[in-house]
Scaffold this active site. Structure first.
Site, PDB file in Angstrom:
ATOM      1  N   HIS A   1      20.717  -6.645 -90.947  1.00  0.00           N
ATOM      2  CA  HIS A   1      21.892  -7.507 -91.162  1.00  0.00           C
ATOM      3  C   HIS A   1      22.345  -6.333 -91.488  1.00  0.00           C
ATOM      4  O   HIS A   1      23.849  -6.489 -92.294  1.00  0.00           O
ATOM      5  CB  HIS A   1      21.598  -8.843 -91.995  1.00  0.00           C
ATOM      6  CG  HIS A   1      20.870  -9.200 -91.092  1.00  0.00           C
ATOM      7  ND1 HIS A   1      20.903  -9.956 -89.946  1.00  0.00           N
ATOM      8  CD2 HIS A   1      19.759  -9.773 -91.727  1.00  0.00           C
ATOM      9  CE1 HIS A   1      19.745 -10.870 -89.400  1.00  0.00           C
ATOM     10  NE2 HIS A   1      18.959 -10.956 -90.085  1.00  0.00           N
TER      11      HIS A   1
ATOM     12  N   HIS B   1      19.716 -13.624 -85.807  1.00  0.00           N
ATOM     13  CA  HIS B   1      18.552 -13.114 -85.785  1.00  0.00           C
ATOM     14  C   HIS B   1      18.429 -12.953 -83.527  1.00  0.00           C
ATOM     15  O   HIS B   1      17.476 -13.572 -83.154  1.00  0.00           O
ATOM     16  CB  HIS B   1      17.168 -13.421 -85.977  1.00  0.00           C
ATOM     17  CG  HIS B   1      17.734 -13.933 -87.588  1.00  0.00           C
ATOM     18  ND1 HIS B   1      17.862 -15.183 -87.598  1.00  0.00           N
ATOM     19  CD2 HIS B   1      17.268 -13.393 -88.526  1.00  0.00           C
ATOM     20  CE1 HIS B   1      17.989 -15.556 -88.865  1.00  0.00           C
ATOM     21  NE2 HIS B   1      17.442 -13.895 -89.745  1.00  0.00           N
TER      22      HIS B   1
END
Lengths: 357, 357
Positions: free
Chosen positions: B57, B219
């Site tokens: 991320h 995700h």
């Protein structure tokens, strides 16, 4: 290819409108002709720095308009040079009486149009100088370009010259500094994927599922060769060694004699890098490559530089000069002197470049 | 999918090594267990802010370590929670005697491990509080998560609470502020493409060439629905209206009683947004979407907010919470009060967040 756009024809205009709306404290956008400029321009007595080029490389150049960097940027359509009209009107908008430096990436269309704008500005009594960036060691004389292409060093020149102008350098001094930055910067990039220009909606070039393009241009122009994808360390080594081992690069460029209103040829030489040199290392994403991967490239680059006795004293890592959503990266090494370091560290406040304020 | 990596197993470690090397003035990295921390930690007498989560991320969270934001970040493997051991050792490294705030995104693995770390820290005499971020209006109770997922508001909470800690707020005050930021933030995102986790080297999910996933998780978790790709204005409207029309959100979360060393349940309510509210608007790239497209989304978002009498007073636009190279975007709206605005504007200096210094 999917994109967050409404229509290809509106891509550039709507993106600029959104940008101006998001950063109304820093920039304004003018349409017909199109340019982005500092809200506080013209700054009286300050040299104004103006750049521009095709859109699709954001945040370059529009994201670099603001205190300590550009006074204005002229975006063309995607991968298309802006017009002389844009460049001239931008210059008029930001001219604070101390003259304008046009920073021009070496692509034939950009060069031609900035030269025309320079002549038009001269005829209207505006002092303009015009410095080319031609730092890409990939190829000489390629699609769209005579000589080497202008890539990553452009971003660094805009920051350093913007700081110099902010600190009161005169036009000749800013132009000389810009030329020096260009002669001390070298870049090389690779692509793992193509990009897709909105109006075309098909990839600019085809690349096999296991291929990469070495020496890619920022518009998807062919590079040196197409090879199978290598591990990151080998990619970093290939790029770093091509840059570090590049010999003296000699070329003749046209510069503007603003006293006499004519062009003259000047021979310029980029000296080779040497042991003991201090560098700014810039690892750039072509757009679609995440920063986590750039750090893997930087890791190897730093090891190579350390092994050669080269000292990286500043870094810039991220998507600063992109080709839409292209995956890949480029490395730029800029040999720094103390003056450049001081100017690099100076305060800057633009939509995409901010520190010190 | 091609990536600039050497081997999937080395991805996280090598990326962190490169990052630490590139930003040696700001951060250090520890391995075994892995965490990134401020070079000047511990800062005596200052509350330390620690966050963490799966890698992939970036720049969140490691890029937010530095003055005025995080004291430490614990990266797990890609899309995998870090371990309690990492969180505990990071807390010990940065504890300046005023206690630790763990900022935890609401994913079951992260929650479980941060709770365990909280208990371990307590047993070693370290004061810790633990605040959940659960701002994603997309879905409730999804893959990996009970309740709403923690997304964009995390970045804003880290900035605002980091500034508060830097300015001398005590641990209870920082925790209360963090809870307030979370309750006033709402997010929603879409994906135009999947991402590819390095160890798997196959897309996390399949998306047709004309499809988008609405309410995507960071995700790649399924969202609300899968539909044909819409024009940017319709995407921005859909995201903005889902956020703006979200009613009061009530949930029960576990918080830590650090006096008595036990967990207790607390009911929290996110109030709905109202006309006249002031906002920070955050338009985030999932990684592979260029900033030019984010501005097109922002343009429409700003129009919608203006039409509803909502006042956007701060913006953040760029790739701040990514899912590797996924294409897509998310919108976060954070209702601001004057205290939050002052803390948002406060100086910050981290690898990926910098202003005011």
């Amino acid at each position: 290819m999917k994109k967050l756009i409404n229509s290809p024809e509106d891509f550039v205009r709507e993106s600029l409108e959104g940008m101006a709306s998001a950063h109304a404290d820093l920039i304004k956008v003018n349409f017909e002709p199109t340019y982005v400029y500092r809200t506080d321009a013209p700054v009286q007595g300050k040299v104004a720095i103006v750049s521009g080029g095709g859109s699709g490389h954001e945040p370059m150049h529009t994201g670099y308009v603001g205190m300590g960097m550009l006074d204005a940027a002229c975006p063309g359509e995607v991968f298309t040079s802006p017009t002389p009209d844009q460049m001239l009107e931008a210059a008029k908008q930001v001219d604070g009486g101390a003259g304008i430096l046009y920073i021009v990436k070496n692509y034939s269309g950009d060069v031609m149009n900035f030269e025309m704008a320079t002549e038009l500005a001269y005829s209207e009594g505006i002092k303009v100088l015009n410095i080319l960036i031609d730092d890409d060691v990939a190829v000489k004389d390629s699609l769209y370009t005579q000589g080497r292409r202008g890539v990553g060093t452009t971003v660094l020149a805009e920051k350093i010259c913007g700081a110099a102008a902010q600190q009161g350098y005169n036009l000749q001094q800013v132009a000389e500094l810009c030329r020096r930055v260009n002669l001390n910067g070298r870049s090389l990039g690779i692509a793992l994927s193509s990009c897709t220009v909105p109006v075309r909606m098909a990839p600019t070039f085809d690349l096999g599922t296991s291929e990469m393009e070495v020496g890619i241009g920022i518009h998807g122009e062919p590079g040196r060769k197409r090879i199978n994808v290598l591990p990151a360390n080998e990619i970093a080594s290939m790029l770093a060694l091509s840059i570090l081992d590049d010999s003296a690069y000699k070329r003749v460029v046209r510069e503007w004699d603003m006293e006499n209103g004519k062009w003259f040829d000047v021979e310029l030489v980029s000296p080779p890098f040497q042991k003991g040199d201090k560098f700014l290392a810039f690892v750039n994403s072509m757009g679609g490559t995440p920063i986590s991967e750039l750090y893997i490239i930087y890791r190897k680059l730093a090891q190579i530089c350390a092994g050669r006795g080269l000292d990286i004293v500043r870094t810039l890592i991220g998507p600063y000069m992109t080709s839409l959503e292209m995956q890949g990266c480029s490395i730029t090494l800029l040999k720094l002197d103390d003056e450049m370091i001081k100017l690099w560290d100076a305060p800057v406040k633009t939509p995409s470049f901010c520190w010190g304020v």
